[in-house]
Design an enzyme around this catalytic site. Structure first.
Site, PDB file in Angstrom:
ATOM      1  N   GLY A   8       1.196  -1.132  -0.045  1.00 45.72           N
ATOM      2  CA  GLY A   8       0.004   0.065  -0.072  1.00 45.72           C
ATOM      3  C   GLY A   8       0.646   1.307   0.001  1.00 45.72           C
ATOM      4  O   GLY A   8       0.546   2.154   0.903  1.00 45.72           O
ATOM      5  N   SER A  10       1.606   3.077  -2.279  1.00 45.05           N
ATOM      6  CA  SER A  10       0.869   4.495  -3.223  1.00 45.05           C
ATOM      7  C   SER A  10       0.571   5.633  -3.384  1.00 45.05           C
ATOM      8  O   SER A  10       0.050   6.432  -3.452  1.00 45.05           O
ATOM      9  CB  SER A  10      -0.510   3.780  -4.393  1.00 45.05           C
ATOM     10  OG  SER A  10      -1.401   3.251  -3.508  1.00 45.05           O
ATOM     11  N   ARG A  11      -0.117   5.439  -1.471  1.00 42.54           N
ATOM     12  CA  ARG A  11      -0.647   6.992  -0.940  1.00 42.54           C
ATOM     13  C   ARG A  11      -0.593   7.300   0.451  1.00 42.54           C
ATOM     14  O   ARG A  11       0.369   6.125   0.963  1.00 42.54           O
ATOM     15  CB  ARG A  11      -2.448   6.797  -1.423  1.00 42.54           C
ATOM     16  CG  ARG A  11      -2.986   6.682  -2.762  1.00 42.54           C
ATOM     17  CD  ARG A  11      -4.488   6.646  -3.138  1.00 42.54           C
ATOM     18  NE  ARG A  11      -4.802   5.050  -2.573  1.00 42.54           N
ATOM     19  CZ  ARG A  11      -5.789   5.520  -1.778  1.00 42.54           C
ATOM     20  NH1 ARG A  11      -6.695   6.276  -1.393  1.00 42.54           N
ATOM     21  NH2 ARG A  11      -6.429   3.253  -2.136  1.00 42.54           N
ATOM     22  N   VAL A  60      -2.733  -7.509  -1.511  1.00 34.09           N
ATOM     23  CA  VAL A  60      -2.499  -8.925  -0.497  1.00 34.09           C
ATOM     24  C   VAL A  60      -3.281  -9.454   0.127  1.00 34.09           C
ATOM     25  O   VAL A  60      -2.760 -10.261   0.553  1.00 34.09           O
ATOM     26  CB  VAL A  60      -1.655  -7.318   0.793  1.00 34.09           C
ATOM     27  CG1 VAL A  60      -0.290  -6.761   0.098  1.00 34.09           C
ATOM     28  CG2 VAL A  60      -2.691  -6.783   1.132  1.00 34.09           C
ATOM     29  N   TYR A 153     -12.430  -4.103  11.442  1.00 31.46           N
ATOM     30  CA  TYR A 153     -11.358  -3.597  11.498  1.00 31.46           C
ATOM     31  C   TYR A 153     -10.560  -3.955  13.099  1.00 31.46           C
ATOM     32  O   TYR A 153      -9.079  -3.982  12.773  1.00 31.46           O
ATOM     33  CB  TYR A 153     -11.761  -1.682  11.291  1.00 31.46           C
ATOM     34  CG  TYR A 153     -10.449  -1.033  11.135  1.00 31.46           C
ATOM     35  CD1 TYR A 153      -9.793  -0.893   9.799  1.00 31.46           C
ATOM     36  CD2 TYR A 153      -9.502  -0.281  11.558  1.00 31.46           C
ATOM     37  CE1 TYR A 153      -9.426  -0.911   9.434  1.00 31.46           C
ATOM     38  CE2 TYR A 153      -8.791   0.259  11.252  1.00 31.46           C
ATOM     39  CZ  TYR A 153      -8.084   0.714  10.230  1.00 31.46           C
ATOM     40  OH  TYR A 153      -6.941   0.929   9.841  1.00 31.46           O
ATOM     41  N   ALA A 155     -10.933  -5.908  14.873  1.00 32.85           N
ATOM     42  CA  ALA A 155     -10.156  -7.106  15.133  1.00 32.85           C
ATOM     43  C   ALA A 155      -9.182  -7.701  14.135  1.00 32.85           C
ATOM     44  O   ALA A 155      -8.054  -8.993  15.066  1.00 32.85           O
ATOM     45  CB  ALA A 155     -11.238  -8.711  14.388  1.00 32.85           C
ATOM     46  N   ALA A 156      -9.186  -7.362  12.976  1.00 35.66           N
ATOM     47  CA  ALA A 156      -7.770  -7.872  11.822  1.00 35.66           C
ATOM     48  C   ALA A 156      -7.490  -7.271  12.270  1.00 35.66           C
ATOM     49  O   ALA A 156      -5.771  -7.679  12.234  1.00 35.66           O
ATOM     50  CB  ALA A 156      -8.296  -6.557  10.705  1.00 35.66           C
ATOM     51  N   LYS A 157      -6.937  -5.749  12.745  1.00 37.92           N
ATOM     52  CA  LYS A 157      -5.772  -4.846  13.479  1.00 37.92           C
ATOM     53  C   LYS A 157      -5.743  -5.473  14.803  1.00 37.92           C
ATOM     54  O   LYS A 157      -3.990  -6.047  15.019  1.00 37.92           O
ATOM     55  CB  LYS A 157      -5.984  -3.437  13.836  1.00 37.92           C
ATOM     56  CG  LYS A 157      -6.231  -3.060  12.673  1.00 37.92           C
ATOM     57  CD  LYS A 157      -4.788  -2.701  11.792  1.00 37.92           C
ATOM     58  CE  LYS A 157      -5.169  -1.696  10.356  1.00 37.92           C
ATOM     59  NZ  LYS A 157      -4.504  -1.941   9.886  1.00 37.92           N
TER      60      LYS A 157
HETATM   61  P1  NAP Z   1      -4.909   4.867   2.142  1.00 37.67           P
HETATM   62  O1  NAP Z   1      -4.606   6.390   1.977  1.00 37.67           O
HETATM   63  O2  NAP Z   1      -6.890   4.818   2.335  1.00 37.67           O
HETATM   64  O3  NAP Z   1      -3.965   4.376   1.623  1.00 37.67           O
HETATM   65  C1  NAP Z   1      -4.112   2.445   1.350  1.00 37.67           C
HETATM   66  C2  NAP Z   1      -3.112   1.912   1.185  1.00 37.67           C
HETATM   67  O4  NAP Z   1      -3.339   0.294   0.860  1.00 37.67           O
HETATM   68  C3  NAP Z   1      -3.384   2.168  -0.768  1.00 37.67           C
HETATM   69  O5  NAP Z   1      -1.875   2.680  -0.949  1.00 37.67           O
HETATM   70  C4  NAP Z   1      -3.743   1.156  -1.080  1.00 37.67           C
HETATM   71  O6  NAP Z   1      -3.681   1.363  -2.447  1.00 37.67           O
HETATM   72  C5  NAP Z   1      -3.514  -0.014  -0.246  1.00 37.67           C
HETATM   73  N1  NAP Z   1      -4.461  -0.911  -0.133  1.00 37.67           N
HETATM   74  C6  NAP Z   1      -5.321  -0.972  -0.551  1.00 37.67           C
HETATM   75  N2  NAP Z   1      -5.606  -2.775  -0.320  1.00 37.67           N
HETATM   76  C7  NAP Z   1      -4.960  -3.061  -0.653  1.00 37.67           C
HETATM   77  C8  NAP Z   1      -4.717  -4.524  -0.972  1.00 37.67           C
HETATM   78  N3  NAP Z   1      -5.648  -5.349  -0.827  1.00 37.67           N
HETATM   79  N4  NAP Z   1      -3.184  -5.112  -1.712  1.00 37.67           N
HETATM   80  C9  NAP Z   1      -2.742  -4.055  -2.631  1.00 37.67           C
HETATM   81  N5  NAP Z   1      -2.932  -3.084  -1.226  1.00 37.67           N
HETATM   82  C10 NAP Z   1      -3.697  -2.368  -0.856  1.00 37.67           C
HETATM   83  O7  NAP Z   1      -5.401   4.530   4.142  1.00 37.67           O
HETATM   84  P2  NAP Z   1      -3.877   5.014   5.037  1.00 37.67           P
HETATM   85  O8  NAP Z   1      -4.224   6.081   5.887  1.00 37.67           O
HETATM   86  O9  NAP Z   1      -2.343   5.745   4.384  1.00 37.67           O
HETATM   87  O10 NAP Z   1      -3.492   3.949   5.660  1.00 37.67           O
HETATM   88  C11 NAP Z   1      -1.989   2.511   5.954  1.00 37.67           C
HETATM   89  C12 NAP Z   1      -2.629   1.996   6.910  1.00 37.67           C
HETATM   90  O11 NAP Z   1      -2.309   2.765   8.062  1.00 37.67           O
HETATM   91  C13 NAP Z   1      -3.939   0.665   7.045  1.00 37.67           C
HETATM   92  O12 NAP Z   1      -3.367  -0.166   7.781  1.00 37.67           O
HETATM   93  C14 NAP Z   1      -4.494   1.544   8.015  1.00 37.67           C
HETATM   94  O13 NAP Z   1      -5.136   0.066   7.993  1.00 37.67           O
HETATM   95  C15 NAP Z   1      -4.066   2.358   9.074  1.00 37.67           C
HETATM   96  N6  NAP Z   1      -4.284   3.448   9.612  1.00 37.67           N
HETATM   97  C16 NAP Z   1      -4.725   4.641   9.489  1.00 37.67           C
HETATM   98  C17 NAP Z   1      -5.029   5.650   9.991  1.00 37.67           C
HETATM   99  C18 NAP Z   1      -5.632   6.449   9.731  1.00 37.67           C
HETATM  100  O14 NAP Z   1      -5.625   7.269  10.213  1.00 37.67           O
HETATM  101  N7  NAP Z   1      -5.212   6.983   8.343  1.00 37.67           N
HETATM  102  C19 NAP Z   1      -5.153   5.386  11.630  1.00 37.67           C
HETATM  103  C20 NAP Z   1      -5.052   3.857  12.085  1.00 37.67           C
HETATM  104  C21 NAP Z   1      -4.074   2.922  11.080  1.00 37.67           C
HETATM  105  P3  NAP Z   1      -4.299   1.551  -3.532  1.00 37.67           P
HETATM  106  O15 NAP Z   1      -3.807   3.132  -3.848  1.00 37.67           O
HETATM  107  O16 NAP Z   1      -3.999   0.910  -5.257  1.00 37.67           O
HETATM  108  O17 NAP Z   1      -5.728   1.496  -3.714  1.00 37.67           O
END
Ligand code: NAP
Length: 242
Positions: A8, A10-11, A60, A153, A155-157
């Site tokens: 993940g 990309s963003r 993934v 979510y 449970a997963a984490k």
């Molecule tokens: P995001 O901006 O929505 O970006 C999600 C990233 O995961 C993207 O690069 C997406 O790829 C990739 N992705 C999603 N499903 C995938 C899959 N099945 N296979 C491969 N890549 C996949 O999310 P984020 O906020 O940066 O979150 C990143 C991590 O931090 C996550 O695990 C999230 O649960 C955790 N987190 C985030 C927060 C928060 O407040 N933002 C808080 C706690 C934990 P594409 O661009 O191709 O879709």
């Protein structure tokens, strides 16, 4: 050549992690699921800093695809070693348990928890052979505290936190550390629809965190000097929960 694989990448948090790990000298293998344009943008940012970046597309949650594409990359690149793995890919699909659909439960679990297993299993063999590695799992405050509307979510984490602690004990003697980072609210696409004004009033630091603040801690745990930290969960949540 030493590589860091960021799922993940990309963003959001993943992109910031790619940039941080490039700063500490790793070539970056950027995984994404579907957003190639954003993944290319991450690669451009890394290359402009003079560091190598490659894209690798796979879901993934898809065990066969991970095996074929990531296993294939490792086989095809014997001169390149993945020293750092950041299991960052994750989704949320909230809803109260009583109304939760099968797909909501399965997709969220299969991405975070299944993704951790599918990817780590492929990468860890090389680390075991080299007797060095850093595995960093991005979990969440939800996995520590539980959040209503997020049983899937949470449970997963929480599952990834348990796996982090177990794997740390399995492979510590091989020079591989396994840690988790639990962010609170971080400004990315994932938190886009949330009521920030209301939520930040609950946070002692009175703001959402930035992806760069999470990435900094990933860089810290990835450093050789952090080699005596393993099985830990580090919270980055502005004091929201400890
Ligand atoms: P995001 O901006 O929505 O970006 C999600 C990233 O995961 C993207 O690069 C997406 O790829 C990739 N992705 C999603 N499903 C995938 C899959 N099945 N296979 C491969 N890549 C996949 O999310 P984020 O906020 O940066 O979150 C990143 C991590 O931090 C996550 O695990 C999230 O649960 C955790 N987190 C985030 C927060 C928060 O407040 N933002 C808080 C706690 C934990 P594409 O661009 O191709 O879709």
């Amino acid at each position: 050549m030493k590589y860091a694989l960021v799922t993940g990448g990309s963003r959001g948090i993943g992109r910031a992690v790619c940039i941080q790990l490039a700063k500490i000298g790793y070539h970056i293998l950027i995984n994404y699921r579907s957003n190639e344009a954003e993944a290319q943008h991450t690669a451009t940012l890394i290359r402009s800093a003079g560091v190598g970046a490659e894209l690798i597309q796979f879901d993934v949650a898809n065990r066969k695809e991970v095996q074929e594409k990531l296993g294939g990359w490792i086989e095809a690149n014997p001169g390149k070693t993945i020293e750092v793995l950041v299991n960052n890919a994750g989704i949320r699909d909230d809803g109260l348990l009583m109304w939760m659909k099968d797909e909501q439960w399965d997709n969220v679990l299969n991405t975070s928890l299944g993704g951790f297993f599918n990817v780590t299993r492929v990468v860890v063999n090389q680390m075991l052979l080299k007797k060095y590695g850093r595995i960093i799992n991005i979990v969440s405050l939800s996995g520590l505290k539980g959040l209503p509307g997020q049983t899937n979510y949470s449970a997963a984490k929480a599952g990834v936190i348990g796996a982090t602690k177990a794997l740390a004990q399995e492979i510590g003697r091989k020079g591989i550390t396994v840690n988790a980072i639990a962010p609170g609210f971080i400004k990315t696409d994932m938190t886009e629809g949330l009521n920030e004004a209301e939520l930040k009033a609950l946070i002692p630091l009175r703001r959402f965190g930035t992806p760069e603040e999470v990435a900094f801690t990933v860089g810290f745990l990835a450093a050789p000097e952090a080699g005596y930290i393993t099985g830990e969960v580090i919270s980055i949540n502005g004091g929201l929960y400890s």
